[in-house]
Enzyme design. Structure first.
Site, PDB file in Angstrom:
ATOM      1  N   ALA A 234       0.416  -1.171   0.298  1.00 49.22           N
ATOM      2  CA  ALA A 234       0.227  -0.099  -0.036  1.00 49.22           C
ATOM      3  C   ALA A 234       0.935   1.541   0.152  1.00 49.22           C
ATOM      4  O   ALA A 234       2.599   0.950   0.381  1.00 49.22           O
ATOM      5  CB  ALA A 234      -1.045  -0.392   1.492  1.00 49.22           C
ATOM      6  N   LYS A 235       0.315   2.102  -0.202  1.00 49.68           N
ATOM      7  CA  LYS A 235       1.446   3.837  -0.281  1.00 49.68           C
ATOM      8  C   LYS A 235       1.694   3.804   0.784  1.00 49.68           C
ATOM      9  O   LYS A 235       2.759   4.599   0.363  1.00 49.68           O
ATOM     10  CB  LYS A 235      -0.148   5.385  -0.602  1.00 49.68           C
ATOM     11  CG  LYS A 235      -0.684   4.769  -2.158  1.00 49.68           C
ATOM     12  CD  LYS A 235       0.591   5.224  -2.861  1.00 49.68           C
ATOM     13  CE  LYS A 235       1.120   6.543  -3.037  1.00 49.68           C
ATOM     14  NZ  LYS A 235       0.173   8.278  -3.283  1.00 49.68           N
ATOM     15  N   ARG A 236       0.876   3.394   1.935  1.00 49.01           N
ATOM     16  CA  ARG A 236       2.105   3.501   3.491  1.00 49.01           C
ATOM     17  C   ARG A 236       3.257   3.640   3.219  1.00 49.01           C
ATOM     18  O   ARG A 236       3.354   3.326   4.313  1.00 49.01           O
ATOM     19  CB  ARG A 236       0.693   3.907   4.562  1.00 49.01           C
ATOM     20  CG  ARG A 236       0.723   2.776   4.748  1.00 49.01           C
ATOM     21  CD  ARG A 236      -0.663   2.119   6.218  1.00 49.01           C
ATOM     22  NE  ARG A 236      -1.092   0.586   6.085  1.00 49.01           N
ATOM     23  CZ  ARG A 236      -1.784   0.380   5.299  1.00 49.01           C
ATOM     24  NH1 ARG A 236      -2.136   0.386   4.716  1.00 49.01           N
ATOM     25  NH2 ARG A 236      -2.389  -1.159   5.302  1.00 49.01           N
TER      26      ARG A 236
END
Ligand code: GLU
Length: 293
Positions: A234-236
């Protein structure tokens, strides 16, 4: 000849796992002599500028496609026509359940976990009229089967649950499962390559395709990219988008092709030796460099 496709949702930037799936969809389509189409699935959660950045990133990776990308938001009439057809055949009913009510409903033994328990299936017209005053109805498919079987190039013969899934949400937006089937059928898509998080949805979609008079596509559900902790990337997780990785000095194309055991400097070059049988069947674990932002 049927086409292949990549169908991103412009809810944010693509990460390297999405780009890897896009490259695989392109390779699979081109390898089998198919056209390759892009469909923007923008019925939900659209982020300003994301569509353009996604297309730019696909181009930067060296992918090309046939025709202009189509947007689901411009095809609402087609989804409504499909709903009308199913309605005329008595295959649609209104559902007034909230998410909470569905979770709290006792599950019947023949319903798999998470399946819609059928609460609103047999409401009388008087009950419906009463419930309409409470909230707008979603529309569900009156499914006549409990499971359906699809063919997948990686997973083989796959049988999965088909419940009375949503065709149109309570807010009036066509549901993903309906739009994807209408579009794949309408665009002549015979091969669907996408992340294997959607494998469990394939039986519902294939069943709906048959109800709409279409032949279900051949599926290729490819393993996802995971982070170091084994969760879906994911982006995080750090630097995961094309731009972030380039910023960190990473050659994104080489990173993806290495992860697939492929060699070549461009998608066309990869095609020369592309062998679907040799692709990894396990998820790809990617530990992103930690981004400063
Ligand atoms: N739009 C979906 C996504 O980005 C993909 C749908 C599909 O390939 O069927 O996850």
């Amino acid at each position: 000849m049927s086409a292949g496709r990549y169908a991103p949702s412009p809810s944010g930037d693509l990460h390297v796992g999405n780009l890897r799936t896009a490259l695989l969809a392109w390779l699979w389509a081109r390898h089998s002599g198919r056209d390759f189409l892009i469909r923007i699935e923008d019925l939900d959660r659209v982020r300003a500028g994301a569509e353009q950045r996604q297309l730019d990133d696909l181009r930067a990776l060296g992918l090309d496609w046939d025709g202009s990308p189509v947007r689901q938001s411009e095809r609402l009439g087609l989804y409504e026509a499909a709903i009308a057809r199913l309605r005329d055949e008595g295959r649609v009913y209104e559902c007034f359940c909230t998410r909470r009510e569905i979770l709290d409903a006792p599950t019947a033994p023949h319903h798999p976990p998470g399946a819609y328990p059928g609460t609103c299936r047999d409401l009388t017209e008087a009950q419906r009229a009463e419930r309409r005053a409470e909230r707008p109805a979603a529309l569900r498919l009156r499914s006549e089967i409990a499971t359906f079987t699809v063919q997948d190039a990686i997973h083989g013969t796959y049988e999965g649950a088909v419940d009375d899934f949503v065709l149109r949400r309570g807010d009036g937006v066509p549901a993903y499962n309906l739009a994807v089937v209408v579009d794949d059928a309408g665009q002549g898509i015979g091969q669907v390559v996408r992340g294997d998080d959607l494998l469990a949805s394939a039986p519902r979609q294939a069943y709906l395709a048959t109800l709409l008079g279409a032949t279900p596509p051949t599926y290729v559900h490819v393993p996802l990219a995971l982070n170091g902790a084994g969760q879906r990337l994911a982006k995080r997780d750090g630097a995961v988008t094309y731009a972030e990785l380039r910023e960190a000095g990473v050659d994104v194309f080489a990173l993806i092709t290495d992860s697939l055991g492929l060699t070549g400097a461009s998608p066309r070059e990869l095609l020369e030796s592309f062998d679907p049988a040799q692709l990894p069947k396990q998820p790809w674990v990617f530990e992103p460099p930690v981004s400063s932002g």
